[in-house]
Design an enzyme around this catalytic site. Sequence first.
Site, mmCIF file in Angstrom:
data_model
loop_
_atom_site.group_PDB
_atom_site.id
_atom_site.type_symbol
_atom_site.label_atom_id
_atom_site.label_comp_id
_atom_site.label_asym_id
_atom_site.label_seq_id
_atom_site.Cartn_x
_atom_site.Cartn_y
_atom_site.Cartn_z
ATOM 1 N N GLU A 177 0.702 -1.428 -0.112
ATOM 2 C CA GLU A 177 0.173 0.109 -0.101
ATOM 3 C C GLU A 177 0.971 1.218 -0.079
ATOM 4 O OE1 GLU A 177 -3.572 1.804 2.500
ATOM 5 O OE2 GLU A 177 -2.315 0.440 3.610
ATOM 6 N N LYS A 254 -9.626 2.518 -2.384
ATOM 7 C CA LYS A 254 -9.643 1.997 -1.175
ATOM 8 C C LYS A 254 -11.172 1.943 -0.549
ATOM 9 C CE LYS A 254 -7.372 1.623 3.326
ATOM 10 N NZ LYS A 254 -6.207 2.199 4.075
ATOM 11 N N CYS A 291 -5.761 -2.587 2.076
ATOM 12 C CA CYS A 291 -5.535 -2.705 3.698
ATOM 13 C C CYS A 291 -6.637 -2.998 4.613
ATOM 14 C CB CYS A 291 -4.865 -1.368 3.903
ATOM 15 S SG CYS A 291 -3.976 -1.284 5.512
#
Length: 446
Positions: A177, A254, A291
Amino acid sequence: STVSPPRFVSSLAKTMLQSRKLLQQVARRGHRMAAAALSSDAKAAASSAAAAPASDWPSEFHSVENSIRTHIPEPEQNSVKQILYGLNQGKVVEPIAVPAEAKKLADKGNFDIAIHKFGAADDVRKPRVVRFGVTQNKIYAPTDAPIEEQYQALEDRHEEFVEAAAAAGTNVLCFQEAWTMPFAFCTREKLPWTSFAECAETGRSTQFLSKLAAKHNMVIVSPILERDLAHGGTIWNTAVVIGNKGNVIGKHRKNHIPRVGDFNESTYYMEGDTGWPVFDTAFGKIAINICYGRHHPLNWMGFGLNGAEIVFNPSATVGALSEPMWSIEARCAAIANNYFVAGNNRVGTETFPHEFTSGNKQPAHKDFGHFYGSSYIAGPDSSRCEGLSRVRDGIVIAEADLNLCQQVKDTWVFQMTARYKDYAKLLTDYCKPDFKPQVVKDPTLQ
Protein backbone atom coordinates in the site's frame (compact mmCIF):
# COMPACT_ATOMS: atom_id res chain seq x y z
CA SER A 1 -4.59 -7.32 25.44
CA THR A 2 -1.88 -5.94 23.18
CA VAL A 3 1.70 -7.03 23.82
CA SER A 4 4.80 -5.28 22.58
CA PRO A 5 7.06 -7.08 20.06
CA PRO A 6 9.80 -7.96 22.62
CA ARG A 7 7.24 -9.62 24.92
CA PHE A 8 5.70 -11.29 21.89
CA VAL A 9 9.08 -12.82 21.07
CA SER A 10 9.46 -14.22 24.57
CA SER A 11 5.87 -15.42 24.69
CA LEU A 12 6.05 -17.17 21.32
CA ALA A 13 9.37 -18.87 22.08
CA LYS A 14 8.10 -20.06 25.45
CA THR A 15 4.88 -21.37 23.92
CA MET A 16 6.71 -23.22 21.17
CA LEU A 17 9.12 -24.86 23.59
CA GLN A 18 6.30 -25.85 25.93
CA SER A 19 4.39 -27.33 23.00
CA ARG A 20 7.25 -29.39 21.64
CA LYS A 21 6.29 -32.60 23.44
CA LEU A 22 2.73 -32.35 22.17
CA LEU A 23 3.91 -31.66 18.65
CA GLN A 24 6.23 -34.65 18.85
CA GLN A 25 3.29 -36.85 19.75
CA VAL A 26 1.23 -35.45 16.88
CA ALA A 27 4.09 -35.89 14.47
CA ARG A 28 5.33 -39.32 15.53
CA ARG A 29 3.10 -41.36 13.22
CA GLY A 30 3.44 -39.33 10.07
CA HIS A 31 6.49 -37.16 10.00
CA ARG A 32 8.87 -39.73 8.54
CA MET A 33 6.58 -40.41 5.59
CA ALA A 34 5.85 -36.70 5.13
CA ALA A 35 9.52 -35.80 5.18
CA ALA A 36 10.31 -38.52 2.67
CA ALA A 37 7.57 -37.25 0.39
CA LEU A 38 9.05 -33.77 0.13
CA SER A 39 10.32 -33.11 -3.37
CA SER A 40 13.99 -32.43 -3.96
CA ASP A 41 13.09 -28.91 -5.09
CA ALA A 42 11.22 -28.33 -1.85
CA LYS A 43 14.14 -29.58 0.22
CA ALA A 44 16.56 -27.38 -1.68
CA ALA A 45 14.31 -24.35 -1.30
CA ALA A 46 13.80 -25.00 2.41
CA SER A 47 17.52 -25.43 2.89
CA SER A 48 18.29 -22.13 1.17
CA ALA A 49 15.83 -20.37 3.50
CA ALA A 50 17.18 -21.96 6.67
CA ALA A 51 19.42 -19.11 7.77
CA ALA A 52 17.79 -15.88 8.90
CA PRO A 53 19.76 -12.96 7.40
CA ALA A 54 20.49 -9.93 9.53
CA SER A 55 17.92 -7.14 9.62
CA ASP A 56 17.92 -3.42 10.36
CA TRP A 57 15.79 -4.12 13.44
CA PRO A 58 17.71 -6.79 15.42
CA SER A 59 15.47 -6.32 18.46
CA GLU A 60 12.42 -7.34 16.46
CA PHE A 61 11.22 -10.94 16.25
CA HIS A 62 12.17 -12.33 12.83
CA SER A 63 9.28 -14.68 11.97
CA VAL A 64 7.24 -17.66 13.08
CA GLU A 65 8.81 -19.65 10.24
CA ASN A 66 12.31 -18.98 11.51
CA SER A 67 11.30 -20.06 15.01
CA ILE A 68 9.93 -23.31 13.62
CA ARG A 69 13.20 -23.95 11.80
CA THR A 70 15.18 -23.06 14.94
CA HIS A 71 13.19 -24.76 17.69
CA ILE A 72 11.38 -27.70 16.09
CA PRO A 73 13.40 -30.78 15.07
CA GLU A 74 13.60 -31.02 11.30
CA PRO A 75 11.77 -34.36 10.92
CA GLU A 76 8.77 -32.90 12.75
CA GLN A 77 8.57 -29.54 11.01
CA ASN A 78 6.32 -30.80 8.22
CA SER A 79 3.73 -32.03 10.72
CA VAL A 80 3.82 -28.73 12.59
CA LYS A 81 3.26 -26.89 9.33
CA GLN A 82 0.32 -29.13 8.50
CA ILE A 83 -1.36 -27.92 11.67
CA LEU A 84 -0.44 -24.26 11.19
CA TYR A 85 -0.78 -23.91 7.41
CA GLY A 86 -3.21 -26.58 6.25
CA LEU A 87 -2.96 -28.92 3.29
CA ASN A 88 -3.09 -28.42 -0.45
CA GLN A 89 -3.85 -31.63 -2.35
CA GLY A 90 -2.99 -33.62 0.77
CA LYS A 91 0.32 -31.98 1.59
CA VAL A 92 1.82 -28.77 2.93
CA VAL A 93 2.28 -26.03 0.35
CA GLU A 94 5.88 -26.63 -0.67
CA PRO A 95 8.57 -24.11 -1.51
CA ILE A 96 10.11 -24.68 -4.91
CA ALA A 97 13.55 -23.69 -6.11
CA VAL A 98 14.04 -20.06 -7.06
CA PRO A 99 15.71 -19.69 -10.49
CA ALA A 100 19.40 -18.90 -10.17
CA GLU A 101 19.14 -15.48 -11.84
CA ALA A 102 16.29 -14.41 -9.57
CA LYS A 103 18.21 -15.57 -6.50
CA LYS A 104 21.29 -13.73 -7.71
CA LEU A 105 19.33 -10.48 -8.13
CA ALA A 106 17.71 -10.87 -4.70
CA ASP A 107 21.06 -11.50 -3.04
CA LYS A 108 22.55 -8.49 -4.80
CA GLY A 109 19.64 -6.34 -3.63
CA ASN A 110 19.71 -7.85 -0.13
CA PHE A 111 16.12 -9.02 -0.09
CA ASP A 112 14.39 -12.38 0.30
CA ILE A 113 12.59 -14.22 -2.48
CA ALA A 114 10.53 -17.41 -2.23
CA ILE A 115 8.21 -19.41 -4.51
CA HIS A 116 5.52 -21.80 -3.26
CA LYS A 117 3.44 -24.25 -5.27
CA PHE A 118 -0.34 -24.59 -4.94
CA GLY A 119 -1.60 -27.58 -6.92
CA ALA A 120 -5.05 -28.60 -8.17
CA ALA A 121 -6.60 -31.99 -8.89
CA ASP A 122 -6.54 -33.47 -12.38
CA ASP A 123 -9.35 -31.91 -14.36
CA VAL A 124 -10.91 -32.07 -17.82
CA ARG A 125 -10.08 -28.39 -18.04
CA LYS A 126 -6.63 -27.39 -19.16
CA PRO A 127 -4.39 -26.37 -16.21
CA ARG A 128 -4.27 -22.60 -15.68
CA VAL A 129 -0.94 -22.24 -13.95
CA VAL A 130 0.20 -18.70 -13.15
CA ARG A 131 2.83 -17.16 -10.93
CA PHE A 132 1.70 -14.18 -8.87
CA GLY A 133 3.45 -12.46 -6.02
CA VAL A 134 3.62 -9.59 -3.57
CA THR A 135 6.45 -7.44 -2.28
CA GLN A 136 7.30 -5.90 1.08
CA ASN A 137 9.88 -3.26 1.89
CA LYS A 138 11.09 -0.49 4.16
CA ILE A 139 11.56 3.12 3.08
CA TYR A 140 14.98 4.10 1.75
CA ALA A 141 15.38 7.79 2.54
CA PRO A 142 14.72 9.76 5.72
CA THR A 143 11.23 11.24 5.97
CA ASP A 144 12.72 14.76 6.12
CA ALA A 145 14.59 14.27 2.83
CA PRO A 146 13.30 16.04 -0.31
CA ILE A 147 10.25 14.39 -1.85
CA GLU A 148 12.18 13.62 -5.03
CA GLU A 149 14.88 11.79 -3.07
CA GLN A 150 12.34 9.75 -1.09
CA TYR A 151 10.38 8.75 -4.18
CA GLN A 152 13.44 7.94 -6.31
CA ALA A 153 14.88 5.66 -3.64
CA LEU A 154 11.64 3.66 -3.60
CA GLU A 155 11.39 3.60 -7.39
CA ASP A 156 14.92 2.18 -7.58
CA ARG A 157 14.02 -0.49 -5.05
CA HIS A 158 10.89 -1.53 -6.91
CA GLU A 159 12.75 -1.79 -10.19
CA GLU A 160 14.97 -4.35 -8.43
CA PHE A 161 11.85 -6.18 -7.27
CA VAL A 162 10.37 -6.31 -10.77
CA GLU A 163 13.60 -7.56 -12.33
CA ALA A 164 13.95 -10.35 -9.76
CA ALA A 165 10.26 -11.29 -9.99
CA ALA A 166 10.54 -11.43 -13.78
CA ALA A 167 13.58 -13.68 -13.52
CA ALA A 168 11.45 -15.94 -11.29
CA GLY A 169 8.76 -16.17 -13.99
CA THR A 170 6.20 -13.99 -12.22
CA ASN A 171 3.09 -13.08 -14.25
CA VAL A 172 1.38 -10.73 -11.78
CA LEU A 173 3.10 -8.65 -9.09
CA CYS A 174 1.50 -6.40 -6.46
CA PHE A 175 3.35 -3.81 -4.38
CA GLN A 176 2.49 -2.75 -0.82
CA GLU A 177 0.00 0.00 0.00
CA ALA A 178 1.20 3.52 -0.92
CA TRP A 179 4.52 2.10 -2.09
CA THR A 180 5.80 5.43 -3.42
CA MET A 181 6.04 7.09 0.01
CA PRO A 182 6.35 6.65 3.77
CA PHE A 183 3.03 5.88 5.45
CA ALA A 184 2.79 9.44 6.75
CA PHE A 185 -0.98 9.62 7.28
CA CYS A 186 -0.46 9.28 11.03
CA THR A 187 0.92 12.83 11.17
CA ARG A 188 -2.22 14.60 9.86
CA GLU A 189 0.15 17.07 8.15
CA LYS A 190 -0.90 17.90 4.59
CA LEU A 191 2.53 19.03 3.46
CA PRO A 192 4.85 17.62 2.36
CA TRP A 193 2.94 14.33 2.14
CA THR A 194 0.28 15.33 -0.38
CA SER A 195 3.15 16.09 -2.76
CA PHE A 196 3.43 12.34 -3.34
CA ALA A 197 -0.06 12.26 -4.93
CA GLU A 198 -0.19 11.73 -8.70
CA CYS A 199 -2.59 10.98 -11.52
CA ALA A 200 -3.38 7.26 -11.62
CA GLU A 201 -3.39 7.12 -15.43
CA THR A 202 -0.49 9.39 -16.34
CA GLY A 203 1.53 9.87 -13.15
CA ARG A 204 5.23 9.27 -12.77
CA SER A 205 4.98 5.84 -11.12
CA THR A 206 2.45 4.61 -13.69
CA GLN A 207 4.70 5.65 -16.57
CA PHE A 208 7.67 4.00 -14.88
CA LEU A 209 5.86 0.72 -14.26
CA SER A 210 4.18 0.65 -17.68
CA LYS A 211 7.60 0.29 -19.26
CA LEU A 212 8.59 -2.51 -16.91
CA ALA A 213 5.26 -4.31 -17.36
CA ALA A 214 5.64 -4.31 -21.14
CA LYS A 215 9.31 -5.29 -20.91
CA HIS A 216 8.56 -8.37 -18.81
CA ASN A 217 5.06 -9.30 -20.05
CA MET A 218 3.88 -8.79 -16.46
CA VAL A 219 0.71 -7.39 -14.88
CA ILE A 220 1.66 -4.96 -12.09
CA VAL A 221 -0.64 -3.73 -9.32
CA SER A 222 0.59 -0.34 -8.14
CA PRO A 223 -1.02 1.07 -4.96
CA ILE A 224 -0.40 4.83 -4.84
CA LEU A 225 -1.72 8.12 -3.48
CA GLU A 226 -3.92 9.30 -6.34
CA ARG A 227 -4.59 12.93 -7.35
CA ASP A 228 -7.92 13.04 -9.24
CA LEU A 229 -7.22 15.87 -11.66
CA ALA A 230 -10.73 15.76 -13.13
CA HIS A 231 -12.37 16.46 -9.78
CA GLY A 232 -10.56 19.33 -8.16
CA GLY A 233 -7.40 17.43 -7.36
CA THR A 234 -9.17 15.22 -4.81
CA ILE A 235 -6.90 12.63 -3.22
CA TRP A 236 -7.65 8.91 -3.06
CA ASN A 237 -5.88 5.79 -1.85
CA THR A 238 -5.79 3.87 -5.13
CA ALA A 239 -4.42 0.72 -6.74
CA VAL A 240 -3.59 1.06 -10.44
CA VAL A 241 -3.71 -2.13 -12.53
CA ILE A 242 -1.15 -2.04 -15.34
CA GLY A 243 -1.51 -4.69 -18.04
CA ASN A 244 1.24 -6.87 -19.45
CA LYS A 245 1.36 -4.70 -22.58
CA GLY A 246 2.08 -1.61 -20.47
CA ASN A 247 -1.49 -0.35 -20.70
CA VAL A 248 -3.53 0.90 -17.74
CA ILE A 249 -6.40 -1.58 -17.38
CA GLY A 250 -8.10 0.34 -14.59
CA LYS A 251 -7.96 1.31 -10.94
CA HIS A 252 -9.63 0.63 -7.62
CA ARG A 253 -10.00 3.06 -4.74
CA LYS A 254 -9.81 1.90 -1.13
CA ASN A 255 -13.32 1.05 0.09
CA HIS A 256 -12.87 1.33 3.85
CA ILE A 257 -10.87 4.04 5.65
CA PRO A 258 -9.66 3.40 9.21
CA ARG A 259 -10.24 5.73 12.14
CA VAL A 260 -8.34 3.85 14.80
CA GLY A 261 -5.13 4.61 16.65
CA ASP A 262 -2.63 6.51 14.51
CA PHE A 263 -4.43 5.61 11.28
CA ASN A 264 -5.66 9.14 10.60
CA GLU A 265 -6.19 8.54 6.90
CA SER A 266 -9.53 10.34 6.57
CA THR A 267 -7.55 13.57 6.97
CA TYR A 268 -6.32 12.92 3.43
CA TYR A 269 -8.91 10.80 1.59
CA MET A 270 -12.32 9.24 2.07
CA GLU A 271 -13.98 5.96 1.14
CA GLY A 272 -13.55 4.96 -2.50
CA ASP A 273 -16.24 5.15 -5.17
CA THR A 274 -15.19 2.36 -7.53
CA GLY A 275 -17.20 -0.53 -6.06
CA TRP A 276 -15.71 -4.03 -6.21
CA PRO A 277 -14.11 -4.27 -9.66
CA VAL A 278 -12.47 -7.43 -10.95
CA PHE A 279 -9.84 -6.98 -13.66
CA ASP A 280 -9.80 -9.65 -16.35
CA THR A 281 -6.10 -9.86 -17.20
CA ALA A 282 -4.00 -12.13 -19.40
CA PHE A 283 -3.22 -14.18 -16.29
CA GLY A 284 -6.56 -14.45 -14.52
CA LYS A 285 -9.24 -12.36 -12.87
CA ILE A 286 -7.73 -10.22 -10.13
CA ALA A 287 -9.01 -7.73 -7.59
CA ILE A 288 -7.52 -5.50 -4.89
CA ASN A 289 -8.83 -5.21 -1.34
CA ILE A 290 -6.72 -2.38 0.04
CA CYS A 291 -5.53 -2.68 3.65
CA TYR A 292 -8.34 -1.90 6.14
CA GLY A 293 -10.91 -3.45 3.81
CA ARG A 294 -9.68 -6.85 4.98
CA HIS A 295 -11.55 -6.33 8.26
CA HIS A 296 -14.89 -6.23 6.38
CA PRO A 297 -16.19 -9.65 5.27
CA LEU A 298 -18.71 -8.16 2.84
CA ASN A 299 -15.90 -6.27 1.14
CA TRP A 300 -14.17 -9.57 0.41
CA MET A 301 -17.50 -11.03 -0.72
CA GLY A 302 -18.02 -8.22 -3.24
CA PHE A 303 -14.88 -9.21 -5.15
CA GLY A 304 -15.90 -12.86 -5.00
CA LEU A 305 -19.38 -12.21 -6.36
CA ASN A 306 -17.76 -10.42 -9.30
CA GLY A 307 -15.66 -13.49 -10.12
CA ALA A 308 -12.21 -12.78 -8.67
CA GLU A 309 -9.69 -15.63 -8.72
CA ILE A 310 -6.86 -13.75 -7.01
CA VAL A 311 -7.42 -10.90 -4.54
CA PHE A 312 -4.44 -8.83 -3.45
CA ASN A 313 -4.45 -7.14 -0.05
CA PRO A 314 -1.74 -4.44 -0.11
CA SER A 315 -1.40 -3.13 3.43
CA ALA A 316 0.47 -0.94 5.91
CA THR A 317 -0.16 -2.12 9.44
CA VAL A 318 1.76 -2.27 12.71
CA GLY A 319 2.33 -5.01 15.25
CA ALA A 320 0.78 -3.43 18.32
CA LEU A 321 -2.54 -3.04 16.53
CA SER A 322 -3.26 -5.84 14.08
CA GLU A 323 -0.66 -8.57 14.12
CA PRO A 324 -2.86 -11.21 15.83
CA MET A 325 -5.37 -10.75 12.98
CA TRP A 326 -2.89 -10.82 10.12
CA SER A 327 -2.38 -14.55 9.69
CA ILE A 328 -6.13 -15.21 9.97
CA GLU A 329 -8.02 -12.67 7.88
CA ALA A 330 -6.64 -13.29 4.39
CA ARG A 331 -6.91 -17.01 4.91
CA CYS A 332 -10.52 -16.78 6.11
CA ALA A 333 -11.39 -14.63 3.09
CA ALA A 334 -9.81 -17.14 0.72
CA ILE A 335 -11.82 -19.96 2.30
CA ALA A 336 -15.15 -18.11 2.39
CA ASN A 337 -14.92 -16.80 -1.17
CA ASN A 338 -13.02 -19.62 -2.91
CA TYR A 339 -10.21 -17.52 -4.35
CA PHE A 340 -6.52 -16.96 -3.69
CA VAL A 341 -5.52 -14.08 -1.42
CA ALA A 342 -2.06 -12.50 -1.46
CA GLY A 343 -1.51 -10.13 1.46
CA ASN A 344 1.50 -7.88 1.81
CA ASN A 345 2.62 -5.39 4.45
CA ARG A 346 5.57 -3.03 4.61
CA VAL A 347 8.45 -3.50 7.06
CA GLY A 348 10.36 -1.24 9.41
CA THR A 349 9.79 1.69 11.71
CA GLU A 350 9.25 5.02 9.97
CA THR A 351 10.17 8.09 12.04
CA PHE A 352 8.77 11.52 11.18
CA PRO A 353 10.18 15.02 11.81
CA HIS A 354 7.40 16.21 14.14
CA GLU A 355 5.63 14.60 17.05
CA PHE A 356 1.95 13.74 16.66
CA THR A 357 -0.89 12.43 18.80
CA SER A 358 -4.07 10.62 17.86
CA GLY A 359 -6.54 11.24 20.68
CA ASN A 360 -5.91 7.79 22.14
CA LYS A 361 -4.30 8.80 25.46
CA GLN A 362 -0.83 7.97 24.18
CA PRO A 363 2.02 10.45 24.63
CA ALA A 364 3.19 12.41 21.60
CA HIS A 365 5.51 10.36 19.42
CA LYS A 366 7.30 10.43 16.07
CA ASP A 367 6.77 6.94 14.74
CA PHE A 368 3.85 4.71 13.85
CA GLY A 369 5.33 1.56 15.38
CA HIS A 370 6.90 -1.40 13.61
CA PHE A 371 5.43 -2.50 10.29
CA TYR A 372 5.76 -6.26 10.59
CA GLY A 373 5.84 -7.49 6.99
CA SER A 374 4.91 -11.21 7.17
CA SER A 375 3.46 -11.20 3.63
CA TYR A 376 1.94 -14.52 2.56
CA ILE A 377 -0.44 -16.19 0.09
CA ALA A 378 -3.52 -18.25 0.99
CA GLY A 379 -5.40 -20.73 -1.19
CA PRO A 380 -9.15 -21.32 -1.54
CA ASP A 381 -8.72 -24.78 0.01
CA SER A 382 -7.66 -23.37 3.43
CA SER A 383 -3.95 -23.87 2.75
CA ARG A 384 -1.34 -21.12 2.87
CA CYS A 385 2.35 -20.76 2.24
CA GLU A 386 5.06 -19.70 4.63
CA GLY A 387 5.28 -15.95 5.12
CA LEU A 388 8.12 -13.54 4.61
CA SER A 389 9.90 -12.17 7.66
CA ARG A 390 8.85 -9.29 9.92
CA VAL A 391 12.10 -7.42 9.35
CA ARG A 392 13.39 -7.74 5.78
CA ASP A 393 12.42 -6.71 2.28
CA GLY A 394 11.21 -9.54 0.11
CA ILE A 395 9.02 -11.09 -2.57
CA VAL A 396 6.77 -14.10 -2.02
CA ILE A 397 5.42 -15.80 -5.15
CA ALA A 398 2.79 -18.48 -5.67
CA GLU A 399 2.82 -20.89 -8.56
CA ALA A 400 -0.85 -21.84 -8.64
CA ASP A 401 -3.34 -23.64 -10.85
CA LEU A 402 -6.37 -21.34 -10.86
CA ASN A 403 -8.59 -24.35 -11.56
CA LEU A 404 -8.38 -24.93 -7.81
CA CYS A 405 -10.87 -22.09 -7.28
CA GLN A 406 -13.66 -23.85 -9.18
CA GLN A 407 -12.75 -27.22 -7.73
CA VAL A 408 -13.20 -25.88 -4.20
CA LYS A 409 -16.48 -24.21 -5.21
CA ASP A 410 -17.74 -27.53 -6.55
CA THR A 411 -16.70 -29.31 -3.36
CA TRP A 412 -18.08 -26.94 -0.74
CA VAL A 413 -20.95 -25.40 -2.78
CA PHE A 414 -20.91 -22.18 -0.75
CA GLN A 415 -22.44 -20.26 -3.65
CA MET A 416 -25.27 -22.78 -4.05
CA THR A 417 -26.06 -22.94 -0.33
CA ALA A 418 -25.78 -19.20 0.33
CA ARG A 419 -29.00 -17.24 0.87
CA TYR A 420 -28.23 -14.02 -0.96
CA LYS A 421 -31.84 -12.83 -1.23
CA ASP A 422 -32.30 -13.27 2.51
CA TYR A 423 -29.03 -11.50 3.24
CA ALA A 424 -30.05 -8.67 0.92
CA LYS A 425 -33.38 -8.28 2.71
CA LEU A 426 -31.68 -8.25 6.11
CA LEU A 427 -29.24 -5.56 4.99
CA THR A 428 -32.01 -3.53 3.34
CA ASP A 429 -34.05 -3.65 6.54
CA TYR A 430 -30.99 -2.84 8.65
CA CYS A 431 -30.38 0.35 6.66
CA LYS A 432 -33.88 1.68 7.45
CA PRO A 433 -34.24 4.17 10.33
CA ASP A 434 -36.98 2.06 11.95
CA PHE A 435 -34.98 -1.18 11.93
CA LYS A 436 -35.61 -3.45 14.89
CA PRO A 437 -33.07 -6.19 15.69
CA GLN A 438 -34.49 -9.72 15.65
CA VAL A 439 -33.89 -10.58 19.29
CA VAL A 440 -35.88 -13.25 21.10
CA LYS A 441 -35.74 -12.59 24.83
CA ASP A 442 -35.97 -15.28 27.45
CA PRO A 443 -39.36 -14.56 29.12
CA THR A 444 -38.02 -15.68 32.50
CA LEU A 445 -35.52 -12.79 32.55
CA GLN A 446 -36.58 -9.73 34.48
